[in-house]
Design a protein around this motif. Structure first.
Motif, PDB file in Angstrom:
ATOM      1  N   GLN A  54      51.157  14.676  37.279  1.00 18.26           N
ATOM      2  CA  GLN A  54      49.793  14.274  37.616  1.00 18.26           C
ATOM      3  C   GLN A  54      49.242  15.112  38.768  1.00 18.26           C
ATOM      4  N   THR A  55      50.087  15.400  39.742  1.00 19.92           N
ATOM      5  CA  THR A  55      49.657  16.208  40.882  1.00 19.92           C
ATOM      6  C   THR A  55      49.289  17.616  40.432  1.00 19.92           C
ATOM      7  N   ALA A  56      50.121  18.216  39.578  1.00 22.90           N
ATOM      8  CA  ALA A  56      49.847  19.571  39.078  1.00 22.90           C
ATOM      9  C   ALA A  56      48.523  19.600  38.318  1.00 22.90           C
ATOM     10  N   ILE A  57      48.301  18.624  37.457  1.00 26.58           N
ATOM     11  CA  ILE A  57      47.057  18.574  36.677  1.00 26.58           C
ATOM     12  C   ILE A  57      45.859  18.364  37.595  1.00 26.58           C
ATOM     13  N   GLY A  58      45.994  17.495  38.575  1.00 27.24           N
ATOM     14  CA  GLY A  58      44.910  17.266  39.532  1.00 27.24           C
ATOM     15  C   GLY A  58      44.569  18.530  40.310  1.00 27.24           C
ATOM     16  N   LEU A  59      45.583  19.280  40.732  1.00 32.59           N
ATOM     17  CA  LEU A  59      45.343  20.527  41.466  1.00 32.59           C
ATOM     18  C   LEU A  59      44.690  21.586  40.570  1.00 32.59           C
ATOM     19  N   LEU A  60      45.103  21.656  39.310  1.00 34.98           N
ATOM     20  CA  LEU A  60      44.488  22.607  38.382  1.00 34.98           C
ATOM     21  C   LEU A  60      43.014  22.274  38.151  1.00 34.98           C
ATOM     22  N   ARG A  61      42.697  21.005  37.998  1.00 34.64           N
ATOM     23  CA  ARG A  61      41.299  20.604  37.800  1.00 34.64           C
ATOM     24  C   ARG A  61      40.475  20.836  39.063  1.00 34.64           C
ATOM     25  N   LEU A  62      41.071  20.595  40.234  1.00 30.37           N
ATOM     26  CA  LEU A  62      40.382  20.882  41.493  1.00 30.37           C
ATOM     27  C   LEU A  62      40.103  22.380  41.613  1.00 30.37           C
ATOM     28  N   TYR A  63      41.087  23.192  41.277  1.00 31.22           N
ATOM     29  CA  TYR A  63      40.923  24.651  41.297  1.00 31.22           C
ATOM     30  C   TYR A  63      39.739  25.070  40.428  1.00 31.22           C
ATOM     31  N   ARG A  64      39.634  24.498  39.240  1.00 29.62           N
ATOM     32  CA  ARG A  64      38.535  24.872  38.337  1.00 29.62           C
ATOM     33  C   ARG A  64      37.168  24.467  38.897  1.00 29.62           C
ATOM     34  N   ARG A  65      37.127  23.402  39.679  1.00 37.92           N
ATOM     35  CA  ARG A  65      35.845  22.976  40.267  1.00 37.92           C
ATOM     36  C   ARG A  65      35.425  23.844  41.448  1.00 37.92           C
ATOM     37  N   ILE A  66      36.387  24.357  42.227  1.00 37.42           N
ATOM     38  CA  ILE A  66      36.018  25.054  43.465  1.00 37.42           C
ATOM     39  C   ILE A  66      36.179  26.578  43.410  1.00 37.42           C
ATOM     40  N   ARG A  67      36.769  27.104  42.354  1.00 37.42           N
ATOM     41  CA  ARG A  67      36.962  28.562  42.295  1.00 37.42           C
ATOM     42  C   ARG A  67      35.622  29.282  42.173  1.00 37.42           C
ATOM     43  N   PRO A  68      35.573  30.519  42.647  1.00 36.64           N
ATOM     44  CA  PRO A  68      34.331  31.299  42.498  1.00 36.64           C
ATOM     45  C   PRO A  68      34.049  31.600  41.023  1.00 36.64           C
ATOM     46  N   GLU A  69      32.783  31.669  40.662  1.00 33.92           N
ATOM     47  CA  GLU A  69      32.389  31.973  39.275  1.00 33.92           C
ATOM     48  C   GLU A  69      32.986  33.287  38.784  1.00 33.92           C
ATOM     49  N   ALA A  70      33.061  34.278  39.661  1.00 33.74           N
ATOM     50  CA  ALA A  70      33.580  35.588  39.256  1.00 33.74           C
ATOM     51  C   ALA A  70      35.013  35.490  38.741  1.00 33.74           C
ATOM     52  N   ILE A  71      35.786  34.578  39.289  1.00 37.01           N
ATOM     53  CA  ILE A  71      37.167  34.391  38.830  1.00 37.01           C
ATOM     54  C   ILE A  71      37.177  33.574  37.544  1.00 37.01           C
ATOM     55  N   GLY A  72      36.375  32.519  37.495  1.00 37.57           N
ATOM     56  CA  GLY A  72      36.387  31.608  36.357  1.00 37.57           C
ATOM     57  C   GLY A  72      35.856  32.188  35.070  1.00 37.57           C
ATOM     58  N   ASN A  73      35.043  33.219  35.147  1.00 33.81           N
ATOM     59  CA  ASN A  73      34.419  33.762  33.939  1.00 33.81           C
ATOM     60  C   ASN A  73      35.097  35.017  33.400  1.00 33.81           C
ATOM     61  N   ARG A  74      36.237  35.374  33.912  1.00 31.92           N
ATOM     62  CA  ARG A  74      36.829  36.620  33.443  1.00 31.92           C
ATOM     63  C   ARG A  74      38.110  36.459  32.630  1.00 31.92           C
TER      64      ARG A  74
END
Length: 124
Positions: A54-74
């Motif tokens: 649960q912790t790993a999944i929560g951290l992955l979802r948090l990462y997706r919310r706060i990462r810069p767009e340039a990283i998320g779209n490539r």
């Protein structure tokens, strides 16, 4: 005369992309769209409890919310690397999920991509 769509109306159903399959996921992301597997993984309910999974999944979802767009779209893969990792932690023991995540990150390089569900399945 073509129909103009605003970004809120633009969906995968409106697109007929003429790009190689390995470029399709990153092309969709650059257009502000999420590939189908990304959508399906995002729609999965959160897991209850406070264990390693649960912790790993929560951290992955948090990462997706706060990462810069340039990283998320490539990311060139479908599902994206973070969603692949989330699915690994949902369906495999934590040590195996971590190994699969590292293997996927190793495969994630410019010019590589396409649908990659190596060793994982997403139930209907």
């Amino acid at each position: 005369m073509g129909v103009k769509l605003n970004s809120a109306e633009l969906t995968l159903a409106h697109l007929d992309l003429d790009v190689p399959e390995e470029l399709r996921p990153s092309t969709l992301r650059r257009l502000g769209l999420r590939p189908e597997l990304d959508e399906r993984i995002d729609a999965l309910p959160p897991l209850k409890g406070w264990g390693l999974r649960q912790t790993a999944i929560g951290l992955l979802r948090l990462y997706r919310r706060i990462r810069p767009e340039a990283i998320g779209n490539r990311c060139g893969f479908e599902p994206s690397c973070s969603r692949y990792s989330e699915l690994a932690f949902r369906t495999k023991p934590p040590v195996t999920a971590f190994r699969l995540t590292l293997s996927r990150l190793h495969r994630c390089k410019p010019g590589h991509g396409g649908t990659d569900m190596t060793d994982l399945e997403l139930s209907e």
